[in-house]
Design a protein around this motif. Structure first.
Motif, PDB file in Angstrom:
ATOM      1  N   ILE A 167       0.875  -1.175   0.000  1.00  0.00           N
ATOM      2  CA  ILE A 167       0.000   0.000   0.000  1.00  0.00           C
ATOM      3  C   ILE A 167       0.910   1.222   0.000  1.00  0.00           C
ATOM      4  O   ILE A 167       1.694   1.406   0.932  1.00  0.00           O
ATOM      5  N   ASP A 168       0.809   2.025  -1.042  1.00  0.00           N
ATOM      6  CA  ASP A 168       1.690   3.200  -1.198  1.00  0.00           C
ATOM      7  C   ASP A 168       3.151   2.814  -0.986  1.00  0.00           C
ATOM      8  O   ASP A 168       3.919   3.529  -0.334  1.00  0.00           O
ATOM      9  N   GLY A 169       3.533   1.647  -1.503  1.00  0.00           N
ATOM     10  CA  GLY A 169       4.911   1.166  -1.402  1.00  0.00           C
ATOM     11  C   GLY A 169       5.262   0.466  -0.103  1.00  0.00           C
ATOM     12  O   GLY A 169       6.341  -0.083   0.033  1.00  0.00           O
ATOM     13  N   ARG A 170       4.344   0.455   0.863  1.00  0.00           N
ATOM     14  CA  ARG A 170       4.576  -0.168   2.179  1.00  0.00           C
ATOM     15  C   ARG A 170       4.045  -1.601   2.140  1.00  0.00           C
ATOM     16  O   ARG A 170       2.883  -1.835   1.804  1.00  0.00           O
ATOM     17  N   SER A 171       4.868  -2.559   2.495  1.00  0.00           N
ATOM     18  CA  SER A 171       4.473  -3.965   2.504  1.00  0.00           C
ATOM     19  C   SER A 171       3.487  -4.241   3.640  1.00  0.00           C
ATOM     20  O   SER A 171       3.704  -3.796   4.770  1.00  0.00           O
ATOM     21  N   ILE A 172       2.428  -4.951   3.348  1.00  0.00           N
ATOM     22  CA  ILE A 172       1.426  -5.328   4.350  1.00  0.00           C
ATOM     23  C   ILE A 172       1.811  -6.693   4.920  1.00  0.00           C
ATOM     24  O   ILE A 172       1.966  -7.656   4.160  1.00  0.00           O
ATOM     25  N   PRO A 173       1.990  -6.794   6.240  1.00  0.00           N
ATOM     26  CA  PRO A 173       2.332  -8.094   6.840  1.00  0.00           C
ATOM     27  C   PRO A 173       1.254  -9.141   6.544  1.00  0.00           C
ATOM     28  O   PRO A 173       0.075  -8.826   6.433  1.00  0.00           O
TER      29      PRO A 173
END
Length: 176
Positions: free
Chosen positions: A108-114
């Protein structure tokens, strides 16, 4: 022994819910029997503010062909939402305007979701198609569950926020 406890709990919960179903439905109580979130009794709490990332929510899926197929495959239960679906209990991971990237996991917006790895096949060996990702459209939410086999926006994409019933609050739950 553990299996017996789970079976006894589910039997007791089913009997209790059958007796309390009419008042439970009016009071916003729901029984969760799927492993995406802890099993047991949950309550729908009215949302008194805008929905936010990280909110655990009850949401009615839209009556689209994808959800009809999902119910046919056994991913969804029957319920009182439009199309005869039961509400989903999922965590909001992205809001309108945010960018969802889907590779072998979700960003999400380049942030990895665990805990967002994708599976190529379901438990029956049937192919699963991931959502292509993109910008979450207005009035939609990207929802997710950390349960590895969860059927969520990884596969069906963002869902309309018009199906949002409220926050999901555990009342009497347990992890099997």
């Amino acid at each position: 022994m553990r299996r017996m406890r789970v079976l006894l709990f589910l039997t007791g919960a089913a009997v209790t819910m059958s007796a309390l179903a009419p008042s439970g439905f009016i009071g916003g109580y729901r029984l969760n029997l799927t492993p995406s979130e802890p099993l047991g009794l949950w309550r729908i709490e009215e949302l008194q503010r805008p929905v936010a990332i990280g909110d655990l929510v009850f949401l009615c899926p839209p009556p689209t062909a994808a959800f009809v197929e999902a119910r046919g495959r056994g991913y969804l239960r029957r319920g009182l939402c439009a199309g005869g679906f039961a509400p989903l209990i999922k965590t909001v991971e992205a809001l309108p305007g945010q960018t969802v990237g889907i590779t072998d996991h979700v960003l999400i917006d380049g942030r990895s979701i665990p805990a967002s790895s994708l599976r190529a096949k379901d438990g029956e060996g049937r192919a699963l198609s991931p959502d292509p990702g993109g910008v979450v459209p207005p009035h939609h939410l990207f929802i997710h569950s950390a349960f590895a086999s969860s059927y969520d926006s990884r596969y069906f994409g963002p869902v309309p926020d018009s199906g949002l019933l409220g926050l999901a609050r555990p009342v009497f739950t347990f992890h099997p």
